[in-house]
Design a protein around this motif. Structure first.
Motif, PDB file in Angstrom:
ATOM      1  N   GLY A  24       0.832  -1.197   0.000  1.00 34.22           N
ATOM      2  CA  GLY A  24       0.000   0.000   0.000  1.00 34.22           C
ATOM      3  C   GLY A  24       0.864   1.243   0.000  1.00 34.22           C
ATOM      4  N   GLU A  25       0.217   2.376   0.166  1.00 36.59           N
ATOM      5  CA  GLU A  25       0.910   3.658   0.189  1.00 36.59           C
ATOM      6  C   GLU A  25       1.527   3.875   1.572  1.00 36.59           C
ATOM      7  N   VAL A  26       2.854   3.928   1.608  1.00 37.69           N
ATOM      8  CA  VAL A  26       3.575   4.056   2.878  1.00 37.69           C
ATOM      9  C   VAL A  26       3.918   5.515   3.153  1.00 37.69           C
ATOM     10  N   THR A  27       3.650   5.945   4.378  1.00 37.23           N
ATOM     11  CA  THR A  27       4.024   7.285   4.835  1.00 37.23           C
ATOM     12  C   THR A  27       4.997   7.134   5.995  1.00 37.23           C
ATOM     13  N   LEU A  28       6.198   7.697   5.845  1.00 38.24           N
ATOM     14  CA  LEU A  28       7.216   7.586   6.879  1.00 38.24           C
ATOM     15  C   LEU A  28       7.487   8.945   7.494  1.00 38.24           C
ATOM     16  N   THR A  29       7.436   9.016   8.815  1.00 42.10           N
ATOM     17  CA  THR A  29       7.843  10.214   9.551  1.00 42.10           C
ATOM     18  C   THR A  29       8.556   9.745  10.815  1.00 42.10           C
ATOM     19  N   SER A  70       2.772   4.987   8.641  1.00 44.77           N
ATOM     20  CA  SER A  70       1.518   4.300   8.361  1.00 44.77           C
ATOM     21  C   SER A  70       1.533   3.739   6.956  1.00 44.77           C
ATOM     22  N   ILE A  71       0.575   2.869   6.670  1.00 47.83           N
ATOM     23  CA  ILE A  71       0.384   2.327   5.336  1.00 47.83           C
ATOM     24  C   ILE A  71      -1.101   2.406   5.006  1.00 47.83           C
ATOM     25  N   LYS A  72      -1.410   2.836   3.821  1.00 47.99           N
ATOM     26  CA  LYS A  72      -2.802   2.957   3.388  1.00 47.99           C
ATOM     27  C   LYS A  72      -3.157   1.764   2.512  1.00 47.99           C
ATOM     28  N   ILE A  73      -4.143   0.991   2.994  1.00 44.44           N
ATOM     29  CA  ILE A  73      -4.637  -0.166   2.241  1.00 44.44           C
ATOM     30  C   ILE A  73      -6.096   0.127   1.899  1.00 44.44           C
ATOM     31  N   GLY A  74      -6.376   0.271   0.630  1.00 41.90           N
ATOM     32  CA  GLY A  74      -7.715   0.691   0.242  1.00 41.90           C
ATOM     33  C   GLY A  74      -7.946   2.113   0.694  1.00 41.90           C
ATOM     34  N   ASP A  75      -8.972   2.307   1.494  1.00 43.70           N
ATOM     35  CA  ASP A  75      -9.247   3.656   2.015  1.00 43.70           C
ATOM     36  C   ASP A  75      -8.949   3.753   3.502  1.00 43.70           C
ATOM     37  N   LYS A  76      -8.172   2.788   4.038  1.00 39.15           N
ATOM     38  CA  LYS A  76      -7.853   2.791   5.462  1.00 39.15           C
ATOM     39  C   LYS A  76      -6.362   2.978   5.691  1.00 39.15           C
ATOM     40  N   ASP A  77      -6.042   3.718   6.744  1.00 34.20           N
ATOM     41  CA  ASP A  77      -4.650   3.898   7.157  1.00 34.20           C
ATOM     42  C   ASP A  77      -4.371   3.055   8.394  1.00 34.20           C
ATOM     43  N   TYR A  78      -3.271   2.302   8.353  1.00 33.64           N
ATOM     44  CA  TYR A  78      -2.880   1.455   9.472  1.00 33.64           C
ATOM     45  C   TYR A  78      -1.504   1.891   9.982  1.00 33.64           C
ATOM     46  N   PRO A  79      -1.332   2.003  11.311  1.00 32.29           N
ATOM     47  CA  PRO A  79      -0.024   2.373  11.862  1.00 32.29           C
ATOM     48  C   PRO A  79       1.037   1.333  11.509  1.00 32.29           C
ATOM     49  N   LEU A  98      16.249  -0.158   9.484  1.00 36.42           N
ATOM     50  CA  LEU A  98      15.119  -0.537   8.636  1.00 36.42           C
ATOM     51  C   LEU A  98      14.375   0.694   8.137  1.00 36.42           C
ATOM     52  N   TYR A  99      14.210   1.681   9.010  1.00 37.20           N
ATOM     53  CA  TYR A  99      13.518   2.920   8.643  1.00 37.20           C
ATOM     54  C   TYR A  99      14.270   3.633   7.513  1.00 37.20           C
ATOM     55  N   GLU A 100      15.577   3.764   7.673  1.00 35.57           N
ATOM     56  CA  GLU A 100      16.376   4.448   6.661  1.00 35.57           C
ATOM     57  C   GLU A 100      16.392   3.669   5.355  1.00 35.57           C
ATOM     58  N   GLY A 101      16.426   2.344   5.453  1.00 34.40           N
ATOM     59  CA  GLY A 101      16.421   1.516   4.251  1.00 34.40           C
ATOM     60  C   GLY A 101      15.124   1.651   3.468  1.00 34.40           C
ATOM     61  N   LEU A 102      13.998   1.652   4.183  1.00 32.92           N
ATOM     62  CA  LEU A 102      12.704   1.804   3.527  1.00 32.92           C
ATOM     63  C   LEU A 102      12.551   3.203   2.940  1.00 32.92           C
ATOM     64  N   LYS A 103      13.063   4.189   3.659  1.00 35.58           N
ATOM     65  CA  LYS A 103      13.016   5.567   3.168  1.00 35.58           C
ATOM     66  C   LYS A 103      13.806   5.699   1.866  1.00 35.58           C
ATOM     67  N   LYS A 104      14.969   5.070   1.819  1.00 33.04           N
ATOM     68  CA  LYS A 104      15.785   5.106   0.606  1.00 33.04           C
ATOM     69  C   LYS A 104      15.112   4.354  -0.534  1.00 33.04           C
ATOM     70  N   PHE A 152       4.251   3.532  -2.921  1.00 35.13           N
ATOM     71  CA  PHE A 152       3.529   2.260  -2.929  1.00 35.13           C
ATOM     72  C   PHE A 152       4.554   1.133  -2.782  1.00 35.13           C
ATOM     73  N   GLN A 153       4.560   0.506  -1.599  1.00 36.08           N
ATOM     74  CA  GLN A 153       5.580  -0.477  -1.279  1.00 36.08           C
ATOM     75  C   GLN A 153       4.957  -1.791  -0.789  1.00 36.08           C
ATOM     76  N   LYS A 154       5.752  -2.841  -0.906  1.00 36.47           N
ATOM     77  CA  LYS A 154       5.354  -4.182  -0.478  1.00 36.47           C
ATOM     78  C   LYS A 154       6.198  -4.566   0.734  1.00 36.47           C
TER      79      LYS A 154
END
Length: 351
Positions: A94-99, A104-113, A123-129, A138-140
């Motif tokens: 889904g759509e990943v938001t990193l702060t 969070s990740i958005k799956i459909g119309d829902k956001d999940y922490p 891991l955070y820096e790796g996903l951000k890169k 949009f990440q798996k």
């Protein structure tokens, strides 16, 4: 008598007279019948001699045990299958938001922490890169599911995910899991049962036992609340219409020995974001009452942590409209009398 028989056989062979030959044959039959009568009792005695019955192994290997900590062992065939362990892991996208504060990740119309623990920073820096390199949010991801239940059955549970890894060209973890699970599929291994705070039966995933974890829990320098939190189970709601075994439901009106059996199941399930539950896909192994060893905090430890929490001043947050925000209270769904029913460790406070 055997010598006589041999002589008669020779006479029969040399006899030319039919009448004489018939007489010898009758005599031979009579002698052979007499021999059978003499030998028969001896044969019967031998064949009727029964070998000594083996001593039941239960009298040698099954002393009286305290079923609270040492339950009766399963047959040998079942013991060979106890290589299973508690697990809940799967793939989402889904759509990943990193702060730095929250992700969070958005799956459909829902956001999940999204929680990034353990190797969090790496891991955070790796996903951000990864997001910057692919130029898409949009990440798996490979994740552990996290469900938070509330005391009221009417209040829906909250869902979050802990990130284990993400899919990229250089990530080797993705190959094994991706070969057995499709998108939004999870491998769930745990106790199939109802819990008091959820109308839907759950797969309860406990903390697997290891010597290292046991040493950590018994450590005197580890905070008691941290120990209890470490051993907390995850209870994952599952829709499984035609399950081969019934989910355990505790009945307070009957004795522990009369309760239904608790089964350990290993399945493949699909996360259903429209209902925030899992749906059964495939049975990975036969359900069994032989449970893997797991860690569970004692009632004494949980009670002590509860007392500590109640003794602290209660902080009440307010919204800009000055309305009080409801404080989250998580019910203890792991303190039922029927647990443990297997080779579990009910850890007591060692301070």
């Amino acid at each position: 008598m055997t010598e006589q028989i041999e002589k008669i056989k020779k006479l029969i062979a040399c006899s030319i007279n039919p009448k004489q030959k018939a007489m010898y044959q009758q005599l031979l039959a009579k002698l052979e019948a007499e021999i059978k009568l003499q030998v028969k009792p001896e044969v019967e005695v031998k064949t009727n001699q029964r070998p000594p019955e083996p001593v039941p192994t239960s009298t040698l290997t099954e002393p009286e045990l305290n079923t609270e900590t040492n339950p009766p062992q399963e047959p040998e065939e079942e013991q060979l299958k106890t290589t299973s362990f508690f697990q809940a892991i799967g793939i989402i996208k889904g759509e990943v938001t990193l702060t730095p504060q929250s992700s969070s990740i958005k799956i459909g119309d829902k956001d999940y922490p999204l929680y990034i623990l353990g190797r969090g920073r790496f891991l955070y820096e790796g996903l951000k890169k990864q997001i910057e390199t692919t130029e898409t949010s949009f990440q798996k991801l490979i994740v552990y599911p996290k469900f938070l239940h509330f005391p009221s059955k009417e209040k829906p549970h909250l869902v979050a995910f802990q990130v284990v890894a993400f899919f990229s060209e250089n990530n080797q973890k993705q190959s094994t899991l991706d070969s057995v699970l499709k998108d939004f599929e999870f491998r769930l291994c745990g106790l199939w049962q109802f819990i008091p705070v959820c109308r839907t039966p759950c797969i309860s995933v406990f903390k697997n036992f290891s010597k290292e974890r046991l040493e950590f829990i018994k450590g005197k320098d580890v905070d008691l609340a941290k120990k209890v939190k470490f051993m907390k189970a995850s209870h994952l709601p599952l829709l499984w219409k035609d399950s081969p075994v019934k989910p355990f439901r505790f009945n307070p009106k009957i004795q522990k020995e009369e309760q239904e059996k608790t089964y350990f199941v290993e399945i493949k399930a699909r996360f259903l974001p429209n209902r925030d539950v899992f749906g059964f896909v495939e049975l990975l192994s036969e359900p069994t009452t032989s449970l893997p060893k797991f860690l569970k905090a004692s009632k004494q430890m949980k009670g002590e942590v509860l007392k500590q929490a109640q003794s602290k001043p209660r902080e009440v947050e307010t919204t800009p409209e000055t309305e009080p925000v409801e404080t989250v209270t998580v019910v203890d769904v792991e303190s039922w009398d029927h647990i443990p029913t297997s080779p579990t460790l009910n850890i007591k406070d060692t301070k």
